[in-house]
Write an enzyme that holds these catalytic residues in place. Sequence first.
Site, PDB file in Angstrom:
ATOM      1  N   HIS A  72       3.773  -1.409   7.938  1.00  0.00           N
ATOM      2  CA  HIS A  72       2.341  -1.313   8.247  1.00  0.00           C
ATOM      3  C   HIS A  72       1.537  -1.926   7.113  1.00  0.00           C
ATOM      4  O   HIS A  72       1.697  -1.550   5.952  1.00  0.00           O
ATOM      5  CB  HIS A  72       1.928   0.146   8.451  1.00  0.00           C
ATOM      6  CG  HIS A  72       2.324   0.683   9.790  1.00  0.00           C
ATOM      7  ND1 HIS A  72       1.632   1.677  10.426  1.00  0.00           N
ATOM      8  CD2 HIS A  72       3.342   0.348  10.613  1.00  0.00           C
ATOM      9  CE1 HIS A  72       2.204   1.932  11.592  1.00  0.00           C
ATOM     10  NE2 HIS A  72       3.259   1.157  11.722  1.00  0.00           N
ATOM     11  N   TYR A 195      -6.648   7.803  10.672  1.00  0.00           N
ATOM     12  CA  TYR A 195      -7.136   9.029  10.043  1.00  0.00           C
ATOM     13  C   TYR A 195      -8.562   9.226  10.557  1.00  0.00           C
ATOM     14  O   TYR A 195      -9.443   8.414  10.244  1.00  0.00           O
ATOM     15  CB  TYR A 195      -7.165   8.884   8.522  1.00  0.00           C
ATOM     16  CG  TYR A 195      -5.800   8.837   7.858  1.00  0.00           C
ATOM     17  CD1 TYR A 195      -5.205   9.994   7.341  1.00  0.00           C
ATOM     18  CD2 TYR A 195      -5.101   7.637   7.710  1.00  0.00           C
ATOM     19  CE1 TYR A 195      -3.970   9.964   6.705  1.00  0.00           C
ATOM     20  CE2 TYR A 195      -3.860   7.594   7.079  1.00  0.00           C
ATOM     21  CZ  TYR A 195      -3.299   8.760   6.584  1.00  0.00           C
ATOM     22  OH  TYR A 195      -2.080   8.716   5.959  1.00  0.00           O
ATOM     23  N   PRO A 283      -0.542  17.399   2.641  1.00  0.00           N
ATOM     24  CA  PRO A 283       0.156  16.299   3.314  1.00  0.00           C
ATOM     25  C   PRO A 283      -0.685  15.054   3.594  1.00  0.00           C
ATOM     26  O   PRO A 283      -0.117  14.004   3.889  1.00  0.00           O
ATOM     27  CB  PRO A 283       0.617  16.931   4.628  1.00  0.00           C
ATOM     28  CG  PRO A 283      -0.334  18.057   4.869  1.00  0.00           C
ATOM     29  CD  PRO A 283      -0.715  18.564   3.513  1.00  0.00           C
ATOM     30  N   LYS A 287       2.336  11.911   0.378  1.00  0.00           N
ATOM     31  CA  LYS A 287       2.929  11.642  -0.935  1.00  0.00           C
ATOM     32  C   LYS A 287       4.181  12.483  -1.221  1.00  0.00           C
ATOM     33  O   LYS A 287       4.940  12.157  -2.147  1.00  0.00           O
ATOM     34  CB  LYS A 287       1.912  11.928  -2.053  1.00  0.00           C
ATOM     35  CG  LYS A 287       0.809  10.916  -2.132  1.00  0.00           C
ATOM     36  CD  LYS A 287       1.304   9.605  -2.704  1.00  0.00           C
ATOM     37  CE  LYS A 287       0.263   8.520  -2.582  1.00  0.00           C
ATOM     38  NZ  LYS A 287       0.797   7.197  -2.403  1.00  0.00           N
ATOM     39  N   TYR A 373      -2.767   4.755  -2.165  1.00  0.00           N
ATOM     40  CA  TYR A 373      -1.996   4.989  -0.936  1.00  0.00           C
ATOM     41  C   TYR A 373      -0.616   4.341  -1.013  1.00  0.00           C
ATOM     42  O   TYR A 373       0.388   4.933  -0.618  1.00  0.00           O
ATOM     43  CB  TYR A 373      -2.781   4.447   0.267  1.00  0.00           C
ATOM     44  CG  TYR A 373      -2.299   4.957   1.605  1.00  0.00           C
ATOM     45  CD1 TYR A 373      -2.787   6.149   2.128  1.00  0.00           C
ATOM     46  CD2 TYR A 373      -1.352   4.259   2.343  1.00  0.00           C
ATOM     47  CE1 TYR A 373      -2.342   6.632   3.342  1.00  0.00           C
ATOM     48  CE2 TYR A 373      -0.900   4.729   3.558  1.00  0.00           C
ATOM     49  CZ  TYR A 373      -1.404   5.917   4.060  1.00  0.00           C
ATOM     50  OH  TYR A 373      -0.952   6.390   5.264  1.00  0.00           O
TER      51      TYR A 373
HETATM   52  C1  PHB Z   1       3.333  11.468   9.348  1.00  0.00           C
HETATM   53  O1  PHB Z   1       3.625  10.484  10.017  1.00  0.00           O
HETATM   54  O2  PHB Z   1       3.941  12.549   9.480  1.00  0.00           O
HETATM   55  C2  PHB Z   1       2.244  11.364   8.345  1.00  0.00           C
HETATM   56  C3  PHB Z   1       1.631  10.140   8.170  1.00  0.00           C
HETATM   57  C4  PHB Z   1       0.611  10.017   7.262  1.00  0.00           C
HETATM   58  C5  PHB Z   1       0.177  11.129   6.551  1.00  0.00           C
HETATM   59  C6  PHB Z   1       0.793  12.350   6.732  1.00  0.00           C
HETATM   60  C7  PHB Z   1       1.832  12.463   7.641  1.00  0.00           C
HETATM   61  O3  PHB Z   1      -0.856  10.979   5.696  1.00  0.00           O
END
Ligand code: PHB
Length: 380
Positions: A72, A195, A283, A287, A373
Amino acid sequence: MRTQIAVVGAGPAGLLLAHLLRLEGLDAVVLETRRREHVLGRIRAGVLEPGTVDVLREAGLGARLDRVGLEHRGFSLRFDGAEHRIGLTELTGKSITVYGQQEVVRDLLDAAEPEPWFGVSDVALHDVTTDRPSVTFTDADGTARTLHCEVIAGCDGFHGVSRNAVPVSTCERAFPYSWLGILAKTPPAHHELIYAHHERGFALHSMRSPELTRLYLQVAPDEQLDEWPEDRIWAELALRLGTACEPGPLVEKGITSMRAFVAEPMRHGRLFLAGDAAHIVPPTGAKGLNLAVADVALLSKALTSWLLHGRDSEALSYSDTRLRATWRAERFSTEMTEMLHRSADPFDQRLSLARLRRVASSRAAATALAQDYVGSSEGT
Ligand code: PHB
Ligand code: APR
């Protein structure tokens, strides 16, 4: 029984550490309280930083990752009814790889030689400040055993026993929300992660493969799963994400509380803590696994220098080095969490929007976010 490194816990941290040590020619034995199927079945995060991918590839664990991992080059932020793409590759030259933690664990178990001791109980650590530490446990057949070693690696997660053998000082923050997560057999509704900050709460659209979508909703900390029938979950996701996902059968559904936690120091005598045993990040930003991988990448090097070549400087500075990286990750994960979630406090609500608008309008702010990130070359 005798080994050079007794590894407590067969999560990603313990399994990877044992693998890296064996590649260096060191002997490691892994002890795990759960059964193999349980360890393989745990569904967690799924975003790998480039540094994590490098460690896995260099350890000979890259074949399936390179075949099915999804590269990605950016992700979307949605708020105020609009979409703002954070171009990770454009801003940092790097990309992330979407590959489930469950798959990393499967690759590690496939490569594990010998297998961990699964289903052990009564694990206790002894004499960690002497040069003859040991671990006692009862094996899956009920036989009491003692594992003598030179070093113990406490990789037994947040609820493990290793941390109790270190005189730690702990810092903790509980967040006033939890995540309701589902893994569904349905194609992702968008080609990248989304997000979404919405007045009804945060939502995250992620994925595991072209057929498996991972989705999360911010819920109250005391929320009960039975208050969320599937129809309600899909409707709420569509509202908050601004994109409807095609409902599909659920592979998993659960509520996870959110906390930040750091135990200092990460070493006591010949006991080293790594991964969730030492620190938990909220989460948002994914990280946790990356931090655990960076811990054990350094720990394996430090133990190799020490036990094979008699140089102990990296082992002695392990805790300080990893705590600096841990706090960088706590800072980022906490800011990401607070920026994206909906707070009940009107001042915090305005702050979240001010932070999001800054990231959307300032290239410098977006670049700083993107750099955090994708992680640093020093290992998150
Ligand atoms: C996930 O795919 O579980 C996931 C992806 C991004 C995040 C947290 C969890 O920031
Ligand atoms: N003895 C042996 N094993 C134990 C004990 C014990 N007393 N207590 C717990 N364990 C095992 C758990 O059953 C688990 O399999 O230790 C393992 C710890 O694994 P994780 O919790 O996955 O922790 P870690 O390997 O540090 O991985 C960190 O996992 O939780 C996510 O967000 C986190 O992605 C990050 C990663």
